[in-house]
Design an enzyme around this catalytic site. Sequence first.
Site, PDB file in Angstrom:
ATOM      1  N   ASP A  62       0.862  -1.195   0.000  1.00 24.59           N
ATOM      2  CA  ASP A  62       0.000   0.000   0.000  1.00 24.59           C
ATOM      3  C   ASP A  62       0.893   1.239   0.000  1.00 24.59           C
ATOM      4  OD1 ASP A  62      -2.437   1.523   0.137  1.00 24.59           O
ATOM      5  OD2 ASP A  62      -2.022   1.899   2.251  1.00 24.59           O
ATOM      6  N   SER A  63       0.302   2.373  -0.373  1.00 25.03           N
ATOM      7  CA  SER A  63       1.045   3.623  -0.304  1.00 25.03           C
ATOM      8  C   SER A  63       1.465   3.934   1.136  1.00 25.03           C
ATOM      9  CB  SER A  63       0.168   4.763  -0.829  1.00 25.03           C
ATOM     10  OG  SER A  63      -1.006   4.850  -0.050  1.00 25.03           O
ATOM     11  N   TYR A 115      -1.012   8.546  -2.432  1.00 24.12           N
ATOM     12  CA  TYR A 115      -0.986   8.395  -3.886  1.00 24.12           C
ATOM     13  C   TYR A 115      -2.252   8.997  -4.528  1.00 24.12           C
ATOM     14  CZ  TYR A 115       2.765   4.761  -4.030  1.00 24.12           C
ATOM     15  OH  TYR A 115       3.930   4.049  -3.975  1.00 24.12           O
ATOM     16  N   GLY A 116      -3.271   9.243  -3.704  1.00 22.56           N
ATOM     17  CA  GLY A 116      -4.623   9.523  -4.192  1.00 22.56           C
ATOM     18  C   GLY A 116      -4.761  10.649  -5.201  1.00 22.56           C
ATOM     19  N   ASN A 158      -6.438   0.726  -3.423  1.00 20.83           N
ATOM     20  CA  ASN A 158      -7.368   0.894  -4.547  1.00 20.83           C
ATOM     21  C   ASN A 158      -6.787   1.800  -5.621  1.00 20.83           C
ATOM     22  OD1 ASN A 158     -10.292  -0.232  -3.809  1.00 20.83           O
ATOM     23  ND2 ASN A 158      -9.215   0.378  -1.963  1.00 20.83           N
ATOM     24  N   THR A 159      -6.065   2.832  -5.189  1.00 21.77           N
ATOM     25  CA  THR A 159      -5.508   3.782  -6.153  1.00 21.77           C
ATOM     26  C   THR A 159      -4.523   3.054  -7.072  1.00 21.77           C
ATOM     27  OG1 THR A 159      -5.729   5.420  -4.402  1.00 21.77           O
ATOM     28  CG2 THR A 159      -4.455   6.065  -6.336  1.00 21.77           C
ATOM     29  N   THR A 215      -8.259   1.468   1.151  1.00 14.92           N
ATOM     30  CA  THR A 215      -7.929   0.550   2.252  1.00 14.92           C
ATOM     31  C   THR A 215      -7.608   1.279   3.560  1.00 14.92           C
ATOM     32  OG1 THR A 215      -5.654   0.426   1.407  1.00 14.92           O
ATOM     33  CG2 THR A 215      -7.191  -1.314   0.729  1.00 14.92           C
TER      34      THR A 215
HETATM   35  N1  DGL Z   1      -4.957   2.936   0.697  1.00  8.05           N
HETATM   36  C1  DGL Z   1      -4.912   3.636  -0.559  1.00  8.05           C
HETATM   37  C2  DGL Z   1      -6.140   3.261  -1.383  1.00  8.05           C
HETATM   38  O1  DGL Z   1      -6.753   2.214  -1.129  1.00  8.05           O
HETATM   39  C3  DGL Z   1      -4.718   5.081  -0.255  1.00  8.05           C
HETATM   40  C4  DGL Z   1      -4.304   5.859  -1.399  1.00  8.05           C
HETATM   41  C5  DGL Z   1      -3.500   7.077  -1.093  1.00  8.05           C
HETATM   42  O2  DGL Z   1      -2.322   6.918  -0.793  1.00  8.05           O
HETATM   43  O3  DGL Z   1      -4.033   8.177  -1.261  1.00  8.05           O
HETATM   44  O4  DGL Z   1      -6.521   3.940  -2.320  1.00  8.05           O
END
Ligand code: DGL
Length: 275
Positions: A11-12, A43-44, A75-76, A194
Amino acid sequence: MNKQSPIGVFDSGYGGLTVLSEIRKQLPQYDYVYLGDNARAPYGNRSFDVVYEFTLEAVKLLFEQGCPLVILACNTASAKALRTIQQNDLPKIDSFKRVLGVIRPSAEEIESLTSSNHVGILGTNGTVQSGSYIIELQKFAPDIQIVQLACPMWVPLIENNSHNSIPGKMFVKDDVERLLAMDSAIDTIILACTHYPILQDYIQELVGPKIKVIAQGPIVAKKLETYLFVHPEMEKALSKNGTCRYLTTENTAIFNQKATQFLNQEIVSEHVLFT
Ligand code: DGL
């Protein structure tokens, strides 16, 4: 077998820990490596190209750690990078290795979740703008009505541990009310980021018992179990000592403290750099 062949979970930042903990509950026998790209989170709001480039670096790093299978618990990254990695990069890197995301598992479950066929999606700007949920959900339930809302403040609030503050809760309440105002027949809300399960109890309290608030972790865990059942060659390639390592691209002391809070267990992480 001494060689570790763990499942990689990426994940990010900290959000993927909500998926990792559900996967480990369901499949405790395997070894895991979690990677949080905390130095570059969130990352969004980043472009397709940047999310793809960062995600590919993360996947390669997890492959170097011995993972034959990587779950993008983001998800991103699943929306913006998964398909290109699966189609263009994996055949060149190693045709045995696999990368899976978190959007398809939720989409496959949608029909069993909604009765009104009206579903709300809460996610990052990147996930919402990609349209991935609309495309994937409609494959499994063509008649479904979907409204989406990007909540760009939520990941920074969670990453900075400010989500329980009064202003933090006001941001969340405001966004949830905006989503409900878009369609009063919504009976299911998918937390399509997430990080958001950290807010699940509060969101459920806001929307009341008639609306289901769905976190992806348990769904992804169940689907992963099925995936390994139907892919015995991958299942056999995974080492099974029940261990979990945590890697972060940021400060390990900060990661340890926050991950310990999120997972409710003592976490000791290792620092990694992309080469
Ligand atoms: N947990 C990431 C997701 O599901 C967060 C994305 C982010 O870093 O903005 O999109």
